[in-house]
Design a protein around this motif. Structure first.
Motif, PDB file in Angstrom:
ATOM      1  N   ARG A 164       0.813  -1.174  -0.111  1.00 13.11           N
ATOM      2  CA  ARG A 164       0.485   0.037   0.050  1.00 13.11           C
ATOM      3  C   ARG A 164       0.969   1.454  -0.104  1.00 13.11           C
ATOM      4  O   ARG A 164       1.716   1.607   0.839  1.00 13.11           O
ATOM      5  N   GLN A 165       1.417   1.944  -0.061  1.00 10.91           N
ATOM      6  CA  GLN A 165       1.481   3.697  -1.166  1.00 10.91           C
ATOM      7  C   GLN A 165       0.065   4.509  -1.124  1.00 10.91           C
ATOM      8  O   GLN A 165      -0.303   4.679  -2.175  1.00 10.91           O
ATOM      9  N   GLU A 166       0.862   5.101  -0.183  1.00 12.67           N
ATOM     10  CA  GLU A 166       0.003   6.923  -0.113  1.00 12.67           C
ATOM     11  C   GLU A 166       0.248   7.601  -0.967  1.00 12.67           C
ATOM     12  O   GLU A 166       1.847   7.739  -1.304  1.00 12.67           O
ATOM     13  N   LEU A 167      -0.147   8.218  -2.116  1.00  9.92           N
ATOM     14  CA  LEU A 167       0.128   9.483  -3.146  1.00  9.92           C
ATOM     15  C   LEU A 167      -0.902  10.554  -2.305  1.00  9.92           C
ATOM     16  O   LEU A 167      -1.647  10.921  -3.005  1.00  9.92           O
ATOM     17  N   GLY A 168      -0.232  11.073  -1.533  1.00 10.01           N
ATOM     18  CA  GLY A 168      -1.019  12.856  -0.955  1.00 10.01           C
ATOM     19  C   GLY A 168      -2.096  11.768   0.050  1.00 10.01           C
ATOM     20  O   GLY A 168      -1.876  11.036   0.465  1.00 10.01           O
ATOM     21  N   SER A 169      -2.821  13.475  -0.163  1.00  5.68           N
ATOM     22  CA  SER A 169      -3.667  12.821   1.209  1.00  5.68           C
ATOM     23  C   SER A 169      -5.175  11.859   0.856  1.00  5.68           C
ATOM     24  O   SER A 169      -5.245  11.103   1.579  1.00  5.68           O
ATOM     25  N   ALA A 170      -5.603  11.623  -0.571  1.00  6.64           N
ATOM     26  CA  ALA A 170      -6.653  10.963  -0.894  1.00  6.64           C
ATOM     27  C   ALA A 170      -6.576   9.981  -1.851  1.00  6.64           C
ATOM     28  O   ALA A 170      -7.214   9.033  -1.510  1.00  6.64           O
ATOM     29  N   PHE A 171      -5.333  10.049  -2.547  1.00  7.23           N
ATOM     30  CA  PHE A 171      -4.947   8.769  -2.934  1.00  7.23           C
ATOM     31  C   PHE A 171      -4.034   7.916  -2.731  1.00  7.23           C
ATOM     32  O   PHE A 171      -2.787   8.020  -1.628  1.00  7.23           O
ATOM     33  N   SER A 172      -4.343   6.397  -2.371  1.00  4.87           N
ATOM     34  CA  SER A 172      -3.563   4.750  -2.605  1.00  4.87           C
ATOM     35  C   SER A 172      -3.256   4.234  -3.607  1.00  4.87           C
ATOM     36  O   SER A 172      -4.275   4.052  -4.090  1.00  4.87           O
ATOM     37  N   ALA A 173      -2.161   3.918  -3.474  1.00  5.73           N
ATOM     38  CA  ALA A 173      -2.207   2.711  -4.240  1.00  5.73           C
ATOM     39  C   ALA A 173      -2.028   0.974  -3.814  1.00  5.73           C
ATOM     40  O   ALA A 173      -1.126   1.198  -2.927  1.00  5.73           O
ATOM     41  N   HIS A 174      -2.389   0.223  -4.521  1.00  3.25           N
ATOM     42  CA  HIS A 174      -2.351  -1.162  -3.929  1.00  3.25           C
ATOM     43  C   HIS A 174      -2.303  -2.794  -4.662  1.00  3.25           C
ATOM     44  O   HIS A 174      -2.395  -1.822  -6.017  1.00  3.25           O
ATOM     45  N   ALA A 175      -1.182  -3.450  -3.801  1.00  2.90           N
ATOM     46  CA  ALA A 175      -0.942  -4.409  -5.514  1.00  2.90           C
ATOM     47  C   ALA A 175      -1.111  -5.580  -4.264  1.00  2.90           C
ATOM     48  O   ALA A 175      -0.081  -5.358  -2.926  1.00  2.90           O
ATOM     49  N   VAL A 176      -1.534  -6.947  -4.797  1.00  2.00           N
ATOM     50  CA  VAL A 176      -0.744  -7.717  -3.663  1.00  2.00           C
ATOM     51  C   VAL A 176      -0.940  -8.474  -4.681  1.00  2.00           C
ATOM     52  O   VAL A 176      -1.578  -9.103  -6.020  1.00  2.00           O
ATOM     53  N   VAL A 177       0.442  -9.450  -4.580  1.00  2.00           N
ATOM     54  CA  VAL A 177       1.048 -10.527  -5.326  1.00  2.00           C
ATOM     55  C   VAL A 177       1.298 -11.639  -4.593  1.00  2.00           C
ATOM     56  O   VAL A 177       1.379 -11.896  -3.343  1.00  2.00           O
ATOM     57  N   GLN A 178       0.598 -12.489  -5.390  1.00  2.00           N
ATOM     58  CA  GLN A 178       0.771 -13.905  -4.516  1.00  2.00           C
ATOM     59  C   GLN A 178       1.716 -14.933  -5.393  1.00  2.00           C
ATOM     60  O   GLN A 178       1.567 -15.191  -6.152  1.00  2.00           O
ATOM     61  N   ALA A 179       1.905 -16.317  -4.976  1.00  2.00           N
ATOM     62  CA  ALA A 179       2.774 -17.659  -5.065  1.00  2.00           C
ATOM     63  C   ALA A 179       1.861 -18.861  -5.051  1.00  2.00           C
ATOM     64  O   ALA A 179       1.817 -18.949  -4.318  1.00  2.00           O
ATOM     65  N   HIS A 180       1.939 -19.335  -5.900  1.00  3.83           N
ATOM     66  CA  HIS A 180       1.355 -20.987  -6.007  1.00  3.83           C
ATOM     67  C   HIS A 180       2.032 -21.474  -6.443  1.00  3.83           C
ATOM     68  O   HIS A 180       3.288 -21.556  -7.189  1.00  3.83           O
ATOM     69  N   ARG A 181       1.959 -23.334  -5.672  1.00  7.24           N
ATOM     70  CA  ARG A 181       2.892 -24.045  -6.417  1.00  7.24           C
ATOM     71  C   ARG A 181       2.025 -25.399  -6.402  1.00  7.24           C
ATOM     72  O   ARG A 181       2.222 -25.797  -5.662  1.00  7.24           O
ATOM     73  N   ASP A 182       1.175 -25.338  -7.512  1.00  2.51           N
ATOM     74  CA  ASP A 182       0.625 -26.502  -8.229  1.00  2.51           C
ATOM     75  C   ASP A 182       1.154 -27.219  -8.737  1.00  2.51           C
ATOM     76  O   ASP A 182       2.827 -27.371  -8.922  1.00  2.51           O
ATOM     77  N   GLU A 183       1.201 -27.344 -10.036  1.00  4.43           N
ATOM     78  CA  GLU A 183       1.789 -28.245 -11.242  1.00  4.43           C
ATOM     79  C   GLU A 183       2.719 -27.478 -11.756  1.00  4.43           C
ATOM     80  O   GLU A 183       4.646 -28.119 -11.417  1.00  4.43           O
TER      81      GLU A 183
END
Lengths: 414, 208
Positions: A74-93
């Motif tokens: 989560r990165q705040e970009l000034g008072s009203a804006f924020s940027a969000h990202a979620v990265v996930q890893a899977h180990r299946d096939e």
């Protein structure tokens, strides 16, 4: 190589955030968790290995593996804006790494006490109450309910969502209300897994551009279904149309939390991408979720969905589906015990006898989680799923199957 | 030596002129009101107090304390004891501010140099609500569960100011005459009171 507009968007978002980092006085907020998991699941084999089982693991793929692995930014970009990202890893096939969410949120401060928020990017519709932990993981069991297993693999908003809220405490009321509306592209093939696999019980969240396999279906050899691939790209755009959903949240203090959603991807079932083998499905449903705290330490969570989905220019695959679950969770110091009952069903309404889609099942799961310290947690889950999946007959398998699954998890959180 | 004597005499004089005032705050039904702020306006602020840094913490997604009385000219720090970010703000005319707070990066305390009521919220967790009451005097206290506040009132005091977070007109402080010189006083709140909302308990898995 198909074009990946969502991936491009997400990468751009991350690039913007990374470039902006040195110019911002506020630090980015990183959170994450990693689960090391030992599993013991019964067959049939998982759909991830083209089997007809309803668990992520199976006898051929048991043992030590990577569970939920999440990095949330989560990165705040000034008072009203924020940027969000979620990265996930899977180990299946294969080992997969990618985004499950990436969006920018605008939430201005308003003196009136009312609030509004605009979210643009790729994210979950907030229709569930089972997954409040980081990266849409569940703090309760190690598997999700049938409903949220499906939401995690086939639903995602790639568009804009507007929320208007009247927080109770600002108005000295025990009642808080929120109205949510969204328009989005992509998410056209949602419903494929319900038709050809049915509901399942797992915790695997699809990455933005993932192909989710399912069993090699002999029905795809027929002229009617010859264009359909043996997998689904759940977040791809096929028909060029916008989908939408509307939701309402009603809290009484924080003791009772109710969410009602109507979701319609507005898919044109006649629309087909021959290159990727993906149809647009006309998928719509109602979802009702309720969380109630019986005491400070004991809560009940329940959710029900009912909907329909159809594909093909004659709506040759045309199904209704419904599912519900009841989850009870009790925390006692560093311990948390949770139990969940699931019931789910897909009803085949079309006349394509070569492609049976009926399925139903029940599942019971019990999990114990113990927090060793603020980073480490250990726990175990046992669950059972009894299922009837009509299209198992196409592989000369018994249509009924009972599966039991054990899991032991070590989790590190940061 | 002379200075010491003068100082000691003044101290004795002041000690004699201040008296133990007990104020009991009640609603219209006669039920005691806990956590009301009671103060004597215009009393001097002790030298030590004006340099004290007051603290309104954020703990388990709540402001702690819920009500913080501070004398005029005080500095208030807003630490963050949670592992998540808070976005603290106030639109109150007495003090308008906005701060984004990480646990890792504490900010400079804010100066409260106008008397009155400051309503503090969080833009991320909309159920969070706190009050800073900037009192124009150095003599103040909060009522206990029995509605009783103990004050060291100066000899000339004839009235007290009273405020409570359930006031329907949240910014309107009430003034109440003392019963008689040097007498304990019962204060009955004049304005309507909002219902108590103590039930806004949250935990780490309440969605936001």
């Amino acid at each position: 190589m198909p074009t990946n507009p969502q991936k491009t968007l997400a990468l751009w978002l991350v690039l913007v955030v990374v470039c902006a980092l040195p110019k911002l006085s506020l630090a980015a907020q990183f959170k994450g968790l990693v689960q090391l998991r030992y599993t013991d699941s019964e067959n049939p084999d998982s759909w991830l290995y083209r089997g007809s089982g309803l668990y992520r693991y199976s006898e051929q793929h048991n043992g030590l593996t990577l569970g939920s692995s999440v990095l949330s930014l989560r990165q705040e970009l000034g008072s009203a804006f924020s940027a969000h990202a979620v990265v996930q890893a899977h180990r299946d096939e294969n080992i997969e790494l990618g985004f499950t969410e990436a969006y920018v949120r605008y939430k201005p401060l308003l003196p009136s006490g009312y609030e509004w928020q605009l979210q643009v990017g790729g994210f979950y519709p907030a229709l569930s109450l089972e997954n409040p932990d980081i990266g849409w993981t569940s703090p309760y069991l190690y598997t999700n309910s049938a409903i949220n297993s499906w939401v995690g693999e086939e639903l995602r908003t790639f568009g804009a969502e507007l929320t208007l809220g009247r927080p109770g405490r600002r108005f000295n009321s025990p009642h808080s209300l929120e109205l949510v509306g969204a328009v989005y592209k992509a998410n056209d093939p949602a419903g494929s897994l319900l038709a050809w696999r049915g509901f399942a019980i797992h915790d695997r969240q699809s990455l933005f551009n993932e192909r989710i396999p399912f069993a090699d279906n002999p029905a795809f050899d027929t002229p009617q279904l010859r264009w359909q691939a043996n997998d689904v790209l759940p977040f791809s755009e096929v028909d060029g149309r916008f989908g939408y959903y509307l939701g309402g949240h009603w809290d009484y203090y924080k003791r009772s939390q109710l969410r009602l959603y109507y979701y319609d991807n507005n898919g044109d079932p006649a629309s087909l991408n021959e290159q990727s083998g993906q149809y647009a499905w006309d998928t719509r449903f109602w979802s009702l979720s309720w969380l109630f705290k019986l005491t400070d330490n004991t809560r009940l969570i329940t959710q029900a969905i009912q909907g329909s989905t159809a594909m093909g220019d004659t709506r040759g695959v045309n199904n209704d589906y419904r599912a519900w679950f009841l989850l009870l969770s009790h925390s006692l110091g560093a311990h948390r015990i949770s139990a969940r009952y699931d019931d789910f069903e897909v009803i085949d309404n079309d006349h394509w006898a070569f492609d049976p889609n009926n399925s139903h099942g029940e599942s019971l799961a019990v999990a114990w989680r113990y927090r060793l310290d603020k980073h480490w947690q250990v726990g175990a889950e046992v669950s059972r799923v009894d299922s009837y999946v009509e299209n198992r007959q196409l592989w000369w398998e018994a249509e009924n199957a009972s599966q039991t699954q054990w899991q032991v998890n070590f989790q590190y959180r940061f | 030596m002379g200075r010491w004597t003068l100082g000691a005499s003044l101290g004795v004089l002041l000690a004699q002129s201040a008296w133990a005032l007990q104020v009991t705050v009640m609603d219209a039904e006669g039920e005691p009101l806990e956590d009301a702020v009671v103060w004597v306006s215009g009393t001097p602020v002790a030298a030590g107090l004006s340099t004290t840094e007051f603290i309104m913490d954020q703990k388990d997604r709540e402001f702690v304390p819920h009500v913080l009385p501070v004398p005029l000219g005080s500095r208030v720090a807003f630490p963050n004891s949670d592992s998540i970010m808070h976005h603290v703000y106030s639109f109150s005319p007495v003090k308008t501010f906005e701060i984004k707070l990480y646990k890792e990066t504490p900010r400079e305390p804010l100066l409260f140099d106008k008397p009155g009521v400051v309503e503090v919220g969080c833009n991320i967790h909309d159920w969070m609500l706190g009050y800073i009451i900037v009192v124009d005097g150095g003599v103040y206290a909060q009522t206990n569960a029995e509605g009783v506040a103990q004050l060291r009132a100066p000899a000339q005091a004839t009235s007290v100011s009273v405020w409570h977070s359930r006031f329907a007109r949240i910014g309107q402080v009430e003034n109440h005459e003392l019963a008689a010189a040097h007498a304990d006083t019962e204060v009955v709140i004049r304005q309507p009171l909002k219902p108590p909302l103590q039930d806004y308990g949250v935990d780490e898995f309440d969605a936001y």
